[in-house]
Design a protein around this motif. Sequence first.
Motif, PDB file in Angstrom:
ATOM      1  N   VAL A  83       0.831  -1.200   0.000  1.00  0.00           N
ATOM      2  CA  VAL A  83       0.000   0.000   0.000  1.00  0.00           C
ATOM      3  C   VAL A  83       0.864   1.249   0.000  1.00  0.00           C
ATOM      4  O   VAL A  83       1.851   1.347   0.748  1.00  0.00           O
ATOM      5  CB  VAL A  83      -0.939   0.013   1.231  1.00  0.00           C
ATOM      6  CG1 VAL A  83      -1.785   1.280   1.259  1.00  0.00           C
ATOM      7  CG2 VAL A  83      -1.826  -1.229   1.238  1.00  0.00           C
ATOM      8  N   ALA A  84       0.480   2.214  -0.816  1.00  0.00           N
ATOM      9  CA  ALA A  84       1.122   3.524  -0.842  1.00  0.00           C
ATOM     10  C   ALA A  84       0.059   4.598  -0.694  1.00  0.00           C
ATOM     11  O   ALA A  84      -0.973   4.562  -1.375  1.00  0.00           O
ATOM     12  CB  ALA A  84       1.888   3.737  -2.143  1.00  0.00           C
ATOM     13  N   GLY A  85       0.294   5.546   0.191  1.00  0.00           N
ATOM     14  CA  GLY A  85      -0.623   6.664   0.360  1.00  0.00           C
ATOM     15  C   GLY A  85      -1.954   6.254   0.953  1.00  0.00           C
ATOM     16  O   GLY A  85      -2.111   5.180   1.524  1.00  0.00           O
ATOM     17  N   GLU A  86      -2.929   7.153   0.802  1.00  0.00           N
ATOM     18  CA  GLU A  86      -4.274   6.899   1.301  1.00  0.00           C
ATOM     19  C   GLU A  86      -5.115   6.239   0.221  1.00  0.00           C
ATOM     20  O   GLU A  86      -5.046   6.620  -0.954  1.00  0.00           O
ATOM     21  CB  GLU A  86      -4.931   8.211   1.744  1.00  0.00           C
ATOM     22  CG  GLU A  86      -4.217   8.904   2.895  1.00  0.00           C
ATOM     23  CD  GLU A  86      -4.188   8.055   4.149  1.00  0.00           C
ATOM     24  OE1 GLU A  86      -5.213   7.389   4.423  1.00  0.00           O
ATOM     25  OE2 GLU A  86      -3.155   8.042   4.835  1.00  0.00           O
ATOM     26  N   LEU A  87      -5.889   5.258   0.614  1.00  0.00           N
ATOM     27  CA  LEU A  87      -6.727   4.538  -0.342  1.00  0.00           C
ATOM     28  C   LEU A  87      -8.103   5.188  -0.371  1.00  0.00           C
ATOM     29  O   LEU A  87      -9.016   4.793   0.346  1.00  0.00           O
ATOM     30  CB  LEU A  87      -6.820   3.063   0.045  1.00  0.00           C
ATOM     31  CG  LEU A  87      -5.483   2.311   0.074  1.00  0.00           C
ATOM     32  CD1 LEU A  87      -5.693   0.872   0.536  1.00  0.00           C
ATOM     33  CD2 LEU A  87      -4.815   2.341  -1.284  1.00  0.00           C
ATOM     34  N   GLY A  88      -8.254   6.197  -1.198  1.00  0.00           N
ATOM     35  CA  GLY A  88      -9.517   6.909  -1.300  1.00  0.00           C
ATOM     36  C   GLY A  88     -10.460   6.233  -2.277  1.00  0.00           C
ATOM     37  O   GLY A  88     -10.337   5.049  -2.603  1.00  0.00           O
ATOM     38  N   GLU A  89     -11.426   7.015  -2.774  1.00  0.00           N
ATOM     39  CA  GLU A  89     -12.384   6.491  -3.739  1.00  0.00           C
ATOM     40  C   GLU A  89     -11.668   6.142  -5.043  1.00  0.00           C
ATOM     41  O   GLU A  89     -10.730   6.802  -5.460  1.00  0.00           O
ATOM     42  CB  GLU A  89     -13.478   7.524  -4.011  1.00  0.00           C
ATOM     43  CG  GLU A  89     -14.372   7.813  -2.807  1.00  0.00           C
ATOM     44  CD  GLU A  89     -15.486   8.771  -3.143  1.00  0.00           C
ATOM     45  OE1 GLU A  89     -15.621   9.120  -4.345  1.00  0.00           O
ATOM     46  OE2 GLU A  89     -16.208   9.182  -2.226  1.00  0.00           O
ATOM     47  N   ARG A  90     -12.121   5.093  -5.691  1.00  0.00           N
ATOM     48  CA  ARG A  90     -11.576   4.637  -6.971  1.00  0.00           C
ATOM     49  C   ARG A  90     -10.064   4.465  -6.871  1.00  0.00           C
ATOM     50  O   ARG A  90      -9.293   5.002  -7.663  1.00  0.00           O
ATOM     51  CB  ARG A  90     -11.952   5.592  -8.100  1.00  0.00           C
ATOM     52  CG  ARG A  90     -13.437   5.761  -8.308  1.00  0.00           C
ATOM     53  CD  ARG A  90     -13.732   6.674  -9.481  1.00  0.00           C
ATOM     54  NE  ARG A  90     -13.262   6.068 -10.738  1.00  0.00           N
ATOM     55  CZ  ARG A  90     -13.192   6.740 -11.900  1.00  0.00           C
ATOM     56  NH1 ARG A  90     -13.504   8.022 -11.938  1.00  0.00           N
ATOM     57  NH2 ARG A  90     -12.789   6.124 -12.992  1.00  0.00           N
ATOM     58  N   ALA A  91      -9.629   3.701  -5.900  1.00  0.00           N
ATOM     59  CA  ALA A  91      -8.203   3.486  -5.669  1.00  0.00           C
ATOM     60  C   ALA A  91      -7.567   2.774  -6.869  1.00  0.00           C
ATOM     61  O   ALA A  91      -8.188   1.946  -7.530  1.00  0.00           O
ATOM     62  CB  ALA A  91      -7.997   2.656  -4.404  1.00  0.00           C
ATOM     63  N   LEU A  92      -6.315   3.125  -7.132  1.00  0.00           N
ATOM     64  CA  LEU A  92      -5.537   2.446  -8.162  1.00  0.00           C
ATOM     65  C   LEU A  92      -5.074   1.108  -7.596  1.00  0.00           C
ATOM     66  O   LEU A  92      -4.408   1.054  -6.551  1.00  0.00           O
ATOM     67  CB  LEU A  92      -4.337   3.305  -8.557  1.00  0.00           C
ATOM     68  CG  LEU A  92      -3.508   2.847  -9.761  1.00  0.00           C
ATOM     69  CD1 LEU A  92      -4.344   2.884 -11.038  1.00  0.00           C
ATOM     70  CD2 LEU A  92      -2.272   3.731  -9.913  1.00  0.00           C
TER      71      LEU A  92
END
Length: 210
Positions: A45-54
């Motif tokens: 995981v990198a960064g914040e997992l917001g909406e429509r995550a890559l």
Amino acid sequence: MIDNSTTAASTTVRSAEATVPTVHGTFRFLAYHDAEAGTDHLAIVAGELGERALVRVHSECLTGEAFGSEKCECGPQLDAALDLINEHGGVVIYMRGQEGRGIGLLNKLRAYALQEQGLDTLDANLALGLPADARNYRAAAAILDDLGVHEVRLLTNNTDKVHQLESLGVTVAEQVPLVVGVGPNNEAYLETKRARMGHIIDDALLHPQS
């Protein structure tokens, strides 16, 4: 198509977590134990997992990732996916136990031997009495659910992967192609994926010199 009628949510459990610096960036590594399959998987995981995550759901490939085999594009795909999530945020779900589209390392090498005799990657599997693609993504869907990710931009050329994840309750808002690592040793392999397995691979990327 793999039967996804049962879910792995209750049997796929987060078991460990650590921060790991890599050549691609520093990530959170979350380990999950899949009791149903007896396998451990990783969410990187990198960064914040917001909406429509890559998201990249990536199958383990010892030959391509550890030894740099040019018979597939798995190593370059993993590298590219890690670079992308490091830049934009997101998660790579690394699915162990899925070597050779789920047939295992020994059978993968047996299939390679048949390919050397002229069979393509799909027919080689079938000649061994194995499915063209034995993978399922129940554990991947359970990991995404644990991470609170329900809508994704999926890094994949594989439309079957999209359909399987959607059947498991994951909304694929966008299928993002990941065509990398193309070379003379895997052009026929990639052409079979496109022509016979429904992978989305642009001809200009597959045959850059034509």
